[in-house]
Design a protein around this motif. Structure first.
Motif, PDB file in Angstrom:
ATOM      1  N   THR A  97       0.819  -1.127  -0.051  1.00 55.54           N
ATOM      2  CA  THR A  97      -0.097  -0.094   0.153  1.00 55.54           C
ATOM      3  C   THR A  97       0.794   1.131   0.111  1.00 55.54           C
ATOM      4  OG1 THR A  97      -1.857  -1.024   1.142  1.00 55.54           O
ATOM      5  CG2 THR A  97      -1.891   1.274   1.302  1.00 55.54           C
ATOM      6  N   LEU A  98       1.956   1.192   0.946  1.00 51.90           N
ATOM      7  CA  LEU A  98       2.658   2.491   1.092  1.00 51.90           C
ATOM      8  C   LEU A  98       3.575   2.535  -0.449  1.00 51.90           C
ATOM      9  CD1 LEU A  98       4.180   1.958   4.517  1.00 51.90           C
ATOM     10  CD2 LEU A  98       2.428   3.660   3.656  1.00 51.90           C
ATOM     11  N   LEU A  99       3.986   1.564  -1.033  1.00 53.59           N
ATOM     12  CA  LEU A  99       4.725   1.787  -2.328  1.00 53.59           C
ATOM     13  C   LEU A  99       3.693   2.009  -3.253  1.00 53.59           C
ATOM     14  CD1 LEU A  99       7.033  -1.601  -1.880  1.00 53.59           C
ATOM     15  CD2 LEU A  99       7.922   0.733  -2.414  1.00 53.59           C
ATOM     16  N   MET A 100       2.596   1.668  -3.403  1.00 55.12           N
ATOM     17  CA  MET A 100       1.770   1.942  -4.484  1.00 55.12           C
ATOM     18  C   MET A 100       1.376   3.352  -4.213  1.00 55.12           C
ATOM     19  SD  MET A 100      -0.207   0.544  -7.165  1.00 55.12           S
ATOM     20  CE  MET A 100      -0.740  -1.112  -6.831  1.00 55.12           C
ATOM     21  N   LYS A 101       1.123   3.886  -3.124  1.00 54.99           N
ATOM     22  CA  LYS A 101       0.797   5.352  -2.991  1.00 54.99           C
ATOM     23  C   LYS A 101       1.904   6.326  -3.342  1.00 54.99           C
ATOM     24  CE  LYS A 101      -1.002   8.683   0.765  1.00 54.99           C
ATOM     25  NZ  LYS A 101      -0.921   8.581   2.304  1.00 54.99           N
ATOM     26  N   GLU A 102       3.038   5.869  -3.116  1.00 57.69           N
ATOM     27  CA  GLU A 102       4.075   6.647  -3.459  1.00 57.69           C
ATOM     28  C   GLU A 102       4.432   6.800  -5.029  1.00 57.69           C
ATOM     29  OE1 GLU A 102       6.060   9.031  -1.666  1.00 57.69           O
ATOM     30  OE2 GLU A 102       4.396   8.741  -0.245  1.00 57.69           O
ATOM     31  N   CYS A 103       4.160   5.369  -5.577  1.00 57.12           N
ATOM     32  CA  CYS A 103       4.279   5.233  -6.933  1.00 57.12           C
ATOM     33  C   CYS A 103       3.531   6.254  -7.872  1.00 57.12           C
ATOM     34  CB  CYS A 103       4.420   3.939  -7.413  1.00 57.12           C
ATOM     35  SG  CYS A 103       4.392   3.317  -9.046  1.00 57.12           S
ATOM     36  N   ILE A 104       1.966   6.090  -7.195  1.00 61.74           N
ATOM     37  CA  ILE A 104       1.059   6.845  -8.200  1.00 61.74           C
ATOM     38  C   ILE A 104       1.314   8.344  -7.805  1.00 61.74           C
ATOM     39  CG2 ILE A 104      -1.370   7.338  -8.130  1.00 61.74           C
ATOM     40  CD1 ILE A 104      -1.747   4.328  -7.443  1.00 61.74           C
ATOM     41  N   LYS A 105       1.714   8.832  -6.641  1.00 62.34           N
ATOM     42  CA  LYS A 105       2.180  10.204  -6.467  1.00 62.34           C
ATOM     43  C   LYS A 105       3.285  10.593  -7.359  1.00 62.34           C
ATOM     44  CE  LYS A 105       3.721  12.938  -2.571  1.00 62.34           C
ATOM     45  NZ  LYS A 105       4.271  12.804  -1.187  1.00 62.34           N
ATOM     46  N   LYS A 106       4.292   9.867  -7.622  1.00 61.50           N
ATOM     47  CA  LYS A 106       5.426  10.308  -8.500  1.00 61.50           C
ATOM     48  C   LYS A 106       4.888  10.387  -9.814  1.00 61.50           C
ATOM     49  CE  LYS A 106      10.217   9.344  -9.331  1.00 61.50           C
ATOM     50  NZ  LYS A 106      11.336   9.875  -8.618  1.00 61.50           N
ATOM     51  N   ALA A 107       4.014   9.329  -9.989  1.00 64.40           N
ATOM     52  CA  ALA A 107       3.561   9.155 -11.650  1.00 64.40           C
ATOM     53  C   ALA A 107       2.809  10.628 -12.178  1.00 64.40           C
ATOM     54  CB  ALA A 107       2.929   7.988 -11.762  1.00 64.40           C
ATOM     55  N   LYS A 108       2.151  11.025 -11.077  1.00 63.19           N
ATOM     56  CA  LYS A 108       1.160  12.151 -11.535  1.00 63.19           C
ATOM     57  C   LYS A 108       2.073  13.214 -11.614  1.00 63.19           C
ATOM     58  CE  LYS A 108      -2.962  10.849  -8.994  1.00 63.19           C
ATOM     59  NZ  LYS A 108      -3.662  11.164  -7.590  1.00 63.19           N
ATOM     60  N   ILE A 109       3.087  13.457 -10.866  1.00 63.21           N
ATOM     61  CA  ILE A 109       4.139  14.502 -10.750  1.00 63.21           C
ATOM     62  C   ILE A 109       4.886  14.374 -12.019  1.00 63.21           C
ATOM     63  CG2 ILE A 109       6.415  15.545  -9.784  1.00 63.21           C
ATOM     64  CD1 ILE A 109       5.077  14.620  -7.073  1.00 63.21           C
ATOM     65  N   LEU A 110       5.360  13.405 -12.730  1.00 67.86           N
ATOM     66  CA  LEU A 110       6.073  13.103 -13.891  1.00 67.86           C
ATOM     67  C   LEU A 110       5.143  13.113 -15.345  1.00 67.86           C
ATOM     68  CD1 LEU A 110       8.397  10.203 -12.629  1.00 67.86           C
ATOM     69  CD2 LEU A 110       8.930  12.785 -13.276  1.00 67.86           C
ATOM     70  N   GLY A 111       3.826  13.424 -14.887  1.00 69.24           N
ATOM     71  CA  GLY A 111       2.816  13.368 -16.086  1.00 69.24           C
ATOM     72  C   GLY A 111       2.427  12.167 -16.713  1.00 69.24           C
ATOM     73  N   ILE A 112       2.828  10.904 -16.131  1.00 65.95           N
ATOM     74  CA  ILE A 112       2.511   9.917 -16.631  1.00 65.95           C
ATOM     75  C   ILE A 112       0.792   9.636 -16.525  1.00 65.95           C
ATOM     76  CG2 ILE A 112       2.420   7.097 -16.115  1.00 65.95           C
ATOM     77  CD1 ILE A 112       5.412   8.005 -15.008  1.00 65.95           C
TER      78      ILE A 112
END
Length: 161
Positions: A97-112
């Protein structure tokens, strides 16, 4: 425990987590242990919009998540494939859950814009984790693999960001 960017020094523990699944699990369809050279190549292919995050506890990598190139088409740069593996001794503790949350957060910042996960049918923990983060079921590839003399289906789940 903390979530952070992967360093090349984490590859040994990443490989141990993944190769354990190669040898005894079905979360990956791979049947041969991945070599150090392949892990180094994988690491260096994760830059810019392709990235790896790890969960670290007491100085040890206990889980990892990556977003990788989905397909080799220039128009698909903002579509990534997600991979997530947790050390078997640490499963069921919310690390995914923690990894997924951070991954999605970073993906949004990168424009994925689009994340795809390929999940072995029957991996209920992974399916539920993806549903928790609003991934949608897209389809199934029947008999995608034969591992341990068992035919395995592959589920496709997707999140539009």
């Amino acid at each position: 425990m903390k979530i952070r960017e992967c360093l090349i020094t984490d590859l040994k523990e990443i490989a141990e987590i993944y190769n354990n699944e190669v040898e005894i699990g079905t979360a990956t369809f791979e049947t041969k242990v991945v070599s150090n050279d392949k892990w180094n190549e994988w690491f260096y292919n994760h830059k810019d919009k392709n990235f790896i995050l790890i969960a670290e506890s007491c100085g040890k990598c206990i889980g990892w998540i990556s977003l990788s190139k989905w397909i080799e088409k220039s128009s698909c740069e903002n579509m990534k494939e997600l991979s997530l593996y947790i050390n078997s001794d640490f499963r069921g503790r919310g690390i995914g859950t923690l990894l997924m949350k951070e991954c999605i957060k970073k993906a949004k910042i990168l424009g994925i814009e689009n994340i795809v996960s390929l999940i072995t049918d029957g991996n209920e923990n992974s399916i539920q984790l993806h549903k928790k983060f609003d991934f949608e079921f897209c389809g199934v590839i029947k008999k995608a693999s034969n591992k341990f003399n068992k035919s395995l289906n592959l589920l496709i789940m997707q999140k539009i960001i």
